[in-house]
Design a protein around this motif. Structure first.
Motif, mmCIF file in Angstrom:
data_model
loop_
_atom_site.group_PDB
_atom_site.id
_atom_site.type_symbol
_atom_site.label_atom_id
_atom_site.label_comp_id
_atom_site.label_asym_id
_atom_site.label_seq_id
_atom_site.Cartn_x
_atom_site.Cartn_y
_atom_site.Cartn_z
ATOM 1 N N VAL A 191 0.741 -1.178 0.096
ATOM 2 C CA VAL A 191 -0.094 0.009 -0.003
ATOM 3 C C VAL A 191 1.064 1.362 0.114
ATOM 4 O O VAL A 191 1.955 1.391 0.387
ATOM 5 N N ASP A 192 0.131 2.287 -0.283
ATOM 6 C CA ASP A 192 0.745 3.615 -0.492
ATOM 7 C C ASP A 192 0.363 4.386 0.794
ATOM 8 O O ASP A 192 0.733 5.395 1.342
ATOM 9 N N THR A 193 -1.268 4.314 0.881
ATOM 10 C CA THR A 193 -1.904 5.162 1.822
ATOM 11 C C THR A 193 -2.376 4.279 3.009
ATOM 12 O O THR A 193 -2.799 3.169 2.648
ATOM 13 N N VAL A 194 -2.490 4.912 4.157
ATOM 14 C CA VAL A 194 -2.900 4.369 5.194
ATOM 15 C C VAL A 194 -3.652 5.161 5.994
ATOM 16 O O VAL A 194 -3.565 6.286 6.401
ATOM 17 N N VAL A 195 -5.148 4.794 6.070
ATOM 18 C CA VAL A 195 -5.982 5.530 6.873
ATOM 19 C C VAL A 195 -6.361 4.884 8.208
ATOM 20 O O VAL A 195 -6.637 3.718 8.175
ATOM 21 N N PRO A 196 -5.873 5.927 9.122
ATOM 22 C CA PRO A 196 -6.009 5.284 10.577
ATOM 23 C C PRO A 196 -7.445 5.441 11.184
ATOM 24 O O PRO A 196 -8.249 6.140 10.397
ATOM 25 N N GLY A 197 -7.581 5.020 12.305
ATOM 26 C CA GLY A 197 -8.834 4.999 12.918
ATOM 27 C C GLY A 197 -9.278 6.397 13.247
ATOM 28 O O GLY A 197 -10.416 6.825 13.234
ATOM 29 N N HIS A 198 -8.206 7.192 13.492
ATOM 30 C CA HIS A 198 -8.347 8.430 13.953
ATOM 31 C C HIS A 198 -7.230 9.300 13.739
ATOM 32 O O HIS A 198 -6.152 8.834 13.638
ATOM 33 N N GLY A 199 -7.413 10.470 13.116
ATOM 34 C CA GLY A 199 -6.406 11.372 12.562
ATOM 35 C C GLY A 199 -5.993 11.368 11.170
ATOM 36 O O GLY A 199 -6.514 10.891 10.321
#
Ligand SMILES: [Zn+2]
Length: 270
Positions: free
Chosen positions: A191-199
């Motif tokens: 992956v290039d992009t990481v969407v966290p739970g918050h932030g």
């Protein structure tokens, strides 16, 4: 909603968690839903412009990720442990959560209810929709029931609260050693992009930072145990001062640190 790649949108502000939308040729997939009913309705309006909702996925059992489910259509998919947590929740619990986290949002509107998930997974489940693949993988950590949503076509992973940015990890239901193992699993994803739970949306570097934070917290509590501190002493003396120095001091921070110390102390004492 902020567009973060060709087909992915994220709402961070109205949601209290990250609510993400992946747009496919056959409709949209929503990942986590806004906590506050009035905001959930606004976000649902935005989502409707992107396409019909085919699936809603909750990445974890906590109310800040699941409470907006009732305002969305589509098929609701969660870990089986998250389904149990939702079924056990009462509107009174939601009222208590709003009282603590967003008192201005009270009273709870009449149209709010806890929505029962339609499909559950225990380890893995893959959804194919409109040329996109959604690999749902149980990666325990922040709770035993965390689900990573890996979307290879978008080179993106939605991590749940196993990764948080500009915030503290919450250990109240955590399995810290499994959490560290899970972070290694995320590392393997292409992956290039990481969407966290918050932030804020981030990249793969977040996994090592998160692992370091968890290890530092464990070390500090283990240090207190090694010195022979009781739980009460540890609750008073362990404040993770250097680990979270960048976050503003307030009542919430104090409360979360105390909760985290309690959980880690009990976990390490076993
Ligand atoms: Zn959570």
């Amino acid at each position: 909603m902020k567009k973060i790649s060709k087909n992915v949108y994220v709402e961070s502000i109205l949601s209290r968690c990250n609510t993400s939308v992946v747009v496919t040729k056959e409709g949209v997939v929503v990942i986590d839903t806004p906590m506050i009913p009035a905001n959930a309705k606004k976000v649902v309006g935005e989502i409707a412009k992107l396409g019909p909702v085919k699936y809603v996925i909750n990445t974890e059992p906590h109310g800040d990720h699941t409470s907006g489910d009732c305002y969305l259509g589509g098929t609701l998919v969660t870990h089986e442990g998250t389904r149990e947590a939702i079924l056990a929740s009462k509107v009174k619990d939601f009222e208590g959560m709003l009282k603590m986290m967003s008192p201005e949002s009270l009273p709870v509107p009449d149209d709010f209810h806890y929505r029962a998930p339609d499909i559950t997974l225990s380890e893995r489940l893959t959804i194919y929709l409109g040329g996109h693949t959604f690999k749902l993988i149980n990666l325990p950590g922040h709770s035993p029931y965390q689900v990573a949503v890996y979307c290879p076509e978008e080179r993106i992973v939605f991590t749940s609260d196993n990764v948080v940015v500009e915030d503290m990890p919450y250990f109240h239901q955590a399995l810290p050693d499994r959490w560290l193992e899970s972070l290694k699993e995320y590392e393997k994803m292409d992956v290039d992009t990481v969407v966290p739970g918050h932030g804020g949306v981030t990249d793969k570097s977040a996994f090592k930072r998160m692992a370091k934070t968890i290890k530092d917290c464990l070390d500090e509590v283990q240090g207190a145990i090694d010195k022979g501190m009781s739980l009460k002493e540890a609750q008073e003396k362990v404040v993770f001062k250097s680990i979270f120095a960048h976050l503003p001091d307030n009542d919430r921070k104090t409360m979360v640190i105390r909760m985290n110390v309690t959980r880690l102390y009990e976990y390490l004492k076993k």
